[in-house]
Design an enzyme around this catalytic site. Structure first.
Site, PDB file in Angstrom:
ATOM      1  N   ASP A 104       0.872  -1.172   0.000  1.00  9.82           N
ATOM      2  CA  ASP A 104       0.000   0.000   0.000  1.00  9.82           C
ATOM      3  C   ASP A 104       0.913   1.227   0.000  1.00  9.82           C
ATOM      4  O   ASP A 104       1.806   1.341   0.832  1.00  9.82           O
ATOM      5  CB  ASP A 104      -0.879  -0.023   1.264  1.00  9.82           C
ATOM      6  CG  ASP A 104      -2.250   0.586   1.035  1.00  9.82           C
ATOM      7  OD1 ASP A 104      -2.304   1.712   0.522  1.00  9.82           O
ATOM      8  OD2 ASP A 104      -3.247  -0.063   1.396  1.00  9.82           O
ATOM      9  N   ASP A 210      -3.061   5.020  -2.074  1.00 11.88           N
ATOM     10  CA  ASP A 210      -4.041   5.698  -1.231  1.00 11.88           C
ATOM     11  C   ASP A 210      -4.377   7.099  -1.767  1.00 11.88           C
ATOM     12  O   ASP A 210      -3.469   7.868  -2.085  1.00 11.88           O
ATOM     13  CB  ASP A 210      -3.414   5.826   0.164  1.00 11.88           C
ATOM     14  CG  ASP A 210      -4.419   6.190   1.234  1.00 11.88           C
ATOM     15  OD1 ASP A 210      -5.348   5.408   1.452  1.00 11.88           O
ATOM     16  OD2 ASP A 210      -4.256   7.261   1.855  1.00 11.88           O
ATOM     17  N   GLU A 267      -6.624   4.592  -5.477  1.00 13.01           N
ATOM     18  CA  GLU A 267      -7.893   4.964  -4.846  1.00 13.01           C
ATOM     19  C   GLU A 267      -8.227   6.402  -5.253  1.00 13.01           C
ATOM     20  O   GLU A 267      -7.393   7.297  -5.102  1.00 13.01           O
ATOM     21  CB  GLU A 267      -7.754   4.860  -3.327  1.00 13.01           C
ATOM     22  CG  GLU A 267      -9.077   5.097  -2.614  1.00 13.01           C
ATOM     23  CD  GLU A 267      -8.902   5.440  -1.144  1.00 13.01           C
ATOM     24  OE1 GLU A 267      -9.796   5.134  -0.358  1.00 13.01           O
ATOM     25  OE2 GLU A 267      -7.861   6.036  -0.782  1.00 13.01           O
ATOM     26  N   HIS A 342     -11.400  -2.196   3.823  1.00 12.10           N
ATOM     27  CA  HIS A 342     -11.268  -1.813   5.231  1.00 12.10           C
ATOM     28  C   HIS A 342     -11.998  -0.511   5.564  1.00 12.10           C
ATOM     29  O   HIS A 342     -12.038  -0.122   6.731  1.00 12.10           O
ATOM     30  CB  HIS A 342      -9.782  -1.675   5.562  1.00 12.10           C
ATOM     31  CG  HIS A 342      -9.140  -0.590   4.744  1.00 12.10           C
ATOM     32  ND1 HIS A 342      -8.960  -0.686   3.383  1.00 12.10           N
ATOM     33  CD2 HIS A 342      -8.668   0.633   5.095  1.00 12.10           C
ATOM     34  CE1 HIS A 342      -8.418   0.419   2.931  1.00 12.10           C
ATOM     35  NE2 HIS A 342      -8.225   1.248   3.948  1.00 12.10           N
TER      36      HIS A 342
HETATM   37  C1  GLC Z   1      -7.889   6.016   2.326  1.00  6.79           C
HETATM   38  C2  GLC Z   1      -7.781   4.785   3.181  1.00  6.79           C
HETATM   39  C3  GLC Z   1      -8.377   5.072   4.514  1.00  6.79           C
HETATM   40  C4  GLC Z   1      -7.606   6.212   5.147  1.00  6.79           C
HETATM   41  C5  GLC Z   1      -7.525   7.427   4.227  1.00  6.79           C
HETATM   42  C6  GLC Z   1      -6.469   8.364   4.673  1.00  6.79           C
HETATM   43  O1  GLC Z   1      -9.201   6.361   2.075  1.00  6.79           O
HETATM   44  O2  GLC Z   1      -8.369   3.694   2.543  1.00  6.79           O
HETATM   45  O3  GLC Z   1      -8.378   3.943   5.348  1.00  6.79           O
HETATM   46  O4  GLC Z   1      -8.211   6.580   6.344  1.00  6.79           O
HETATM   47  O5  GLC Z   1      -7.199   7.077   2.910  1.00  6.79           O
HETATM   48  O6  GLC Z   1      -5.203   7.800   4.457  1.00  6.79           O
END
Ligand code: GLC
Ligand code: CA
Length: 585
Positions: A104, A210, A267, A342
């Site tokens: 990640d 992320d 993401e 998650h």
């Molecule tokens: C992404 C992650 C999440 C985290 C956020 C900040 O959305 O999946 O778990 O809290 O980024 O890093």
């Protein structure tokens, strides 16, 4: 030549992924927290599911304010999870079984405990000052201090934190302890490239990235236009999501990714515009392989925030999928397919809203509908077991997630005495809090579900339904379990690769609020995926929907394919509650 033969083929399109969230996967040393050796001990279990790739959520050194998404050192592993040597062993263990490993990559922000930030905040002329985003205060006529603009953090409150020592604010789009990196500053970009190479050189096969579309901010740092005053966290996306230099930065990352022939998934919250996404995922652009978009998982959010009651229509859900499916197919892009991760509640509760008696069939239906669409399927730990949300009777002391707890503390602050709003919020936490996806994986029917020792207090309680057969040991033994069904779906996808990976997608029975059905077509081969989304049996007339009979049952969630054949041969087909069937037409 049809379109399906023009789209590029690639190993990563054919792959499916299993996501591991280390704190809750498997505890090897009975300290109540999952760890890397625990993961290594279950690699055969993962492999037997038929996945190709393991994605390891952040396991780096971290104060764990946001469960590892606040990284204090990208080059070492958190003590509670193990060591870099353990990760190397994990990589080898995956490779030995013909699987790959993704790390990640969390590089929109770091922890405030990262050495870079400690340096950066220490003085205005420190060489790391520019690694983060510092701005002076604004003062009103009365001389009151205000943040540089009105951006709001995703975890409540202003996105700016005042730092007394140097008298400036720093930006944090997430928690106060997660300062945003300044990607405009070339050494930051170089540092990210170095981190990537470090893990790729160790044998990692790619990254999940992320909130990667937040890395380029509009440098004017203007106030966000006030849209709905009740949803301030949505105002700023215009200025920091998909910013002006995003694709330049992704092109740089893409060169490294290509050099190592990796798998990459970014993401990307706040993207509804398919063309914008296409710039990141179109095959020839060499940026990312695919992204996680949020349309289908935001579908049941209320108006104010995700903790407001909300509901959804099946036709809207189907509509979101259809739009992305068609668009990526027609433009040589690619989709990531997921129900859970998650950050999301469990899909059986959320999308199927199934009663306990339908848990098994609902989990199978969701697996079928998801994984046979066009894209790379992601299975989140426990999803293959049909794990559910936390029990409704759990009190606030069981909830651990910063996002949920910040929301709760804010409620307590705003309305000190218990009100109906509190009760509603608590009900919503049981539906939407990230905690729902974070309870430990249920391995056996022993105390603590075998996640940790029987006398240990795990960092988060285990859902007590492990004792009712929702555990890996029971499901591996039971050929009728969700686990084996997932393996069958992923196996089918591989066996009919042309159809299910490279075929075109067409929604069938579009207006139905009860049925989710689609065809996949590759040249002269065609399959129908047909699912009853409801808890009642229903009758479906194939001819009305342009289906003139099935040649073969490839998979059925109630019966063995042979036994089901009879049921899908007449003029009217009956689907049992939550039944899913895959037919070769
Ligand atoms: C992404 C992650 C999440 C985290 C956020 C900040 O959305 O999946 O778990 O809290 O980024 O890093
Ligand atoms: Ca442990």
């Amino acid at each position: 030549m049809t379109r399906s033969t023009q789209n590029h083929r690639a190993w990563w399109k054919e792959s499916s992924v299993y996501q591991i969230w280390p704190a809750s996967f498997k505890d090897s040393n009975n300290d109540g927290v999952g760890d890397i050796p625990g993961i290594i001990s279950q690699l055969d279990y993962i492999k037997n599911l038929g996945v190709d790739i393991v994605w390891l959520c952040p396991s780096y050194k971290s104060p764990q304010v946001d469960m590892g998404y606040d990284i204090a050192d990208y080059y070492s592993i958190a003590d509670e999870y193990g060591t870099v040597a353990d990760v190397e062993e994990l990589i080898q263990g995956c490779h030995a079984r013909g699987m790959k490993l993704l790390m990640d990559l969390v590089v929109n922000h770091t922890s405030d405990q990262h050495e870079w930030f400690k340096q950066s905040r220490s003085s205005k002329d420190n060489e790391y000052r520019n690694w983060y985003i510092w701005k002076p205060a604004k003062y009103d006529e009365q001389g009151n201090r205000h943040p540089p603009n009105n951006w709001v953090s995703h975890f409540q409150g202003s996105a700016w934190e005042w730092d007394e020592l140097t008298g400036e604010y720093y930006l944090h789009l997430y928690a106060t302890e997660q300062p945003d990196l300044n990607w405009e500053h070339p050494p930051v970009r170089k540092a990210v490239h170095d981190i990537m190479r470090f893990w790729l050189d160790k044998g990692a096969n790619g990254f999940r990235m992320d909130v990667i579309n937040f890395i380029s901010k509009d440098q004017r740092f203007l106030d966000a236009p006030i849209k709905d005053p009740r949803t301030p966290w949505q105002w700023g996306d215009k200025w920091y999501a998909n910013g002006p230099r995003l694709h330049e930065y992704l092109q740089d990352l893409g060169k490294i990714l290509k050099e190592y022939d990796t798998f990459s998934v970014g993401e990307m919250p706040f993207v509804k515009d398919t063309n914008e996404v296409l710039k990141a995922v179109q095959y020839d652009r060499n940026e990312l392989n695919m992204i996680f978009n949020f349309e289908h998982v935001d579908i049941d959010h209320g108006v104010y925030d995700k903790f407001e009651p909300g509901s959804f229509k099946l036709t809207d859900l189907k509509g979101f999928f259809e739009r992305w499916q068609k668009f990526m197919y027609d433009n040589d892009g690619w989709n990531a397919l997921y129900w859970e991760n998650h950050d999301q509640p469990r899909s059986i509760d959320r999308f199927a809203n199934a009663k306990e008696e339908h848990r098994l069939v609902a989990s199978k239906m969701l697996a079928t509908v998801l994984a046979l669409q066009s894209g790379s399927p992601f299975v989140y730990q426990g999803q293959e077991l049909g794990m559910r949300n936390v029990p409704p009777e759990w009190g606030m002391e069981e909830y651990k997630d910063i996002d949920c707890l910040n929301h709760w503390n804010r409620m307590l602050k705003d309305r000190a005495s218990e009100t109906e709003a509190h009760a509603i919020a608590r009900q919503e936490y049981q539906k939407k809090s990230r905690d729902n996806g974070r309870t430990p994986v249920q391995w056996t029917s022993e105390p603590n579900g075998g996640f940790t020792g029987p006398d240990v207090k795990p960092w988060m309680s285990v859902n007590p339904d492990y004792a009712r057969g929702i555990n890996a040991e029971a499901e591996v033994k039971d050929p009728n379990s969700t686990y084996h069904y997932w393996a069958a779906v992923l196996g089918l996808r591989k066996k009919y690769l042309d159809i299910f990976v490279y075929g075109d997608y067409e929604l069938v029975d579009r207006d139905s609020q009860k049925v989710f059905a689609y065809t996949r077509t590759y040249e002269n081969q065609k399959a129908l995926v047909l699912a009853n989304w409801t808890e009642d049996a229903l009758e479906w007339d194939p001819a009305v929907h342009g289906v003139d009979g099935a040649r073969e049952v490839l998979l059925d969630s109630y019966d063995k394919a042979d036994a089901a054949k009879e049921r899908f041969s007449g003029a009217k087909w009956t689907l049992q509650p939550y039944e899913a069937v895959v037919l070769l037409l």
